[in-house]
Design a protein around this motif. Structure first.
Motif, mmCIF file in Angstrom:
data_model
loop_
_atom_site.group_PDB
_atom_site.id
_atom_site.type_symbol
_atom_site.label_atom_id
_atom_site.label_comp_id
_atom_site.label_asym_id
_atom_site.label_seq_id
_atom_site.Cartn_x
_atom_site.Cartn_y
_atom_site.Cartn_z
ATOM 1 N N ALA A 98 0.830 -1.214 0.000
ATOM 2 C CA ALA A 98 0.000 0.000 0.000
ATOM 3 C C ALA A 98 0.860 1.259 0.000
ATOM 4 O O ALA A 98 0.502 2.249 -0.627
ATOM 5 C CB ALA A 98 -0.943 -0.001 1.185
ATOM 6 N N GLN A 105 -6.767 6.285 -2.481
ATOM 7 C CA GLN A 105 -7.285 4.963 -2.167
ATOM 8 C C GLN A 105 -6.217 4.127 -1.456
ATOM 9 O O GLN A 105 -6.521 3.372 -0.538
ATOM 10 C CB GLN A 105 -7.766 4.263 -3.437
ATOM 11 C CG GLN A 105 -8.599 3.041 -3.170
ATOM 12 C CD GLN A 105 -9.174 2.460 -4.456
ATOM 13 O OE1 GLN A 105 -8.838 2.885 -5.544
ATOM 14 N NE2 GLN A 105 -10.030 1.480 -4.296
ATOM 15 N N LYS A 108 -6.176 5.200 2.131
ATOM 16 C CA LYS A 108 -7.312 4.618 2.853
ATOM 17 C C LYS A 108 -7.064 3.137 3.127
ATOM 18 O O LYS A 108 -7.389 2.636 4.201
ATOM 19 C CB LYS A 108 -8.606 4.801 2.061
ATOM 20 C CG LYS A 108 -9.085 6.221 1.997
ATOM 21 C CD LYS A 108 -10.342 6.330 1.159
ATOM 22 C CE LYS A 108 -10.775 7.775 1.022
ATOM 23 N NZ LYS A 108 -11.919 7.925 0.125
ATOM 24 N N TYR A 109 -6.495 2.462 2.159
ATOM 25 C CA TYR A 109 -6.175 1.042 2.309
ATOM 26 C C TYR A 109 -5.170 0.848 3.439
ATOM 27 O O TYR A 109 -5.319 -0.038 4.272
ATOM 28 C CB TYR A 109 -5.635 0.503 0.981
ATOM 29 C CG TYR A 109 -5.347 -0.962 0.974
ATOM 30 C CD1 TYR A 109 -6.370 -1.893 1.098
ATOM 31 C CD2 TYR A 109 -4.047 -1.429 0.839
ATOM 32 C CE1 TYR A 109 -6.105 -3.244 1.085
ATOM 33 C CE2 TYR A 109 -3.780 -2.777 0.823
ATOM 34 C CZ TYR A 109 -4.807 -3.682 0.941
ATOM 35 O OH TYR A 109 -4.543 -5.020 0.938
ATOM 36 N N SER A 112 -6.889 1.266 6.678
ATOM 37 C CA SER A 112 -7.690 0.065 6.970
ATOM 38 C C SER A 112 -6.816 -1.052 7.520
ATOM 39 O O SER A 112 -7.192 -1.743 8.465
ATOM 40 C CB SER A 112 -8.399 -0.438 5.711
ATOM 41 O OG SER A 112 -9.277 0.507 5.221
ATOM 42 N N LYS A 147 -10.658 -5.932 -2.387
ATOM 43 C CA LYS A 147 -10.152 -4.579 -2.129
ATOM 44 C C LYS A 147 -8.776 -4.385 -2.774
ATOM 45 O O LYS A 147 -8.506 -3.359 -3.395
ATOM 46 C CB LYS A 147 -10.083 -4.334 -0.622
ATOM 47 C CG LYS A 147 -9.952 -2.890 -0.243
ATOM 48 C CD LYS A 147 -10.304 -2.744 1.221
ATOM 49 C CE LYS A 147 -10.381 -1.326 1.654
ATOM 50 N NZ LYS A 147 -11.641 -0.675 1.387
ATOM 51 N N LEU A 148 -7.905 -5.383 -2.643
ATOM 52 C CA LEU A 148 -6.574 -5.306 -3.226
ATOM 53 C C LEU A 148 -6.664 -5.256 -4.747
ATOM 54 O O LEU A 148 -5.959 -4.478 -5.399
ATOM 55 C CB LEU A 148 -5.736 -6.510 -2.770
ATOM 56 C CG LEU A 148 -4.276 -6.496 -3.146
ATOM 57 C CD1 LEU A 148 -3.594 -5.263 -2.587
ATOM 58 C CD2 LEU A 148 -3.592 -7.747 -2.627
ATOM 59 N N LEU A 151 -7.761 -1.842 -5.673
ATOM 60 C CA LEU A 151 -6.671 -0.902 -5.439
ATOM 61 C C LEU A 151 -5.676 -0.961 -6.587
ATOM 62 O O LEU A 151 -5.256 0.063 -7.116
ATOM 63 C CB LEU A 151 -5.978 -1.227 -4.105
ATOM 64 C CG LEU A 151 -4.779 -0.370 -3.750
ATOM 65 C CD1 LEU A 151 -5.243 1.056 -3.472
ATOM 66 C CD2 LEU A 151 -4.076 -0.935 -2.537
#
Length: 196
Positions: A98, A105, A108-109, A112, A147-148, A151
């Motif tokens: 990340a 984004q 944000k990742y 998270s 999500k990955l 991303l």
């Protein structure tokens, strides 16, 4: 677990129930009593062999059912080693990934991941949730994979179209301005639907 797997497990449970009913002690004993009452030794022996063969076949069916249930359970269970590996290796690797991406984004990742690693992904919490029946692979693995993927795709899209995100944001701002002005909104509707 997908609906097809659920259906297979339900069918397996029904099959196990049928075997249990078919081979209850009372059922088998009543068959044996009925055979013995006929006083025909050869027929009784033949029918006893049939009962034994049926019981052996049902035992094989039950062993297969047990194997399927075990495989399903093992597929959902995370071992101690897995838990330690996740907390010590996977989380830092995700953070590194990340941190290499340069967009909102990715930030944000990263946030998270920090939240997850500090509150949820500790060995004690993982073990407690698993005892309570939480399926980590479905609950965390699948959404994390999605999500990955998003991303990576988002980062790729931004690299191919560097001004795209800015242009989309500017368009959205102008659209919101139009929505706030009644006359401008009416003109927009006329442009989009000239026949009305």
């Amino acid at each position: 677990m997908n609906p097809q797997e659920n259906e297979q497990l339900v069918q397996l449970a029904v099959s196990v129930g049928e075997v249990a009913i078919r081979n209850s002690a009372a059922t088998v004993m009543s068959k044996i009593r009925a055979f013995k009452e006929r006083k025909d030794d050869k027929a009784t022996i033949s029918q006893m062999e049939e009962i034994i063969n049926d019981l052996l076949a049902d035992k094989s069916e039950l062993l297969l059912a047990i194997k399927v249930y075990e495989e399903e359970f093992v597929a959902q269970k995370i071992t101690e080693e897995d838990m330690e590996y996740i907390t010590k290796n996977v989380i830092p690797a995700l953070k590194n990934l990340a941190s290499t991406m340069e967009n909102e984004q990715a930030q944000k990742y990263l946030e998270s991941i920090d939240t997850l690693s500090s509150s949820l992904l500790t060995t004690d919490v993982l073990k407690t949730l698993q005892i309570l029946g939480f399926n980590f692979k479905q609950g965390i693995g699948s959404p994390l994979t999605t999500k990955l993927k998003n991303l990576i795709l988002g980062s790729e899209m931004e690299q191919n179209n560097p001004g795209l995100a800015t242009a989309i944001a500017a368009r959205d701002i102008e659209l919101y301005k139009v929505l706030q002005d009644e006359d401008a909104y009416e003109r927009l509707l006329e442009i989009r639907n000239p026949n009305n």
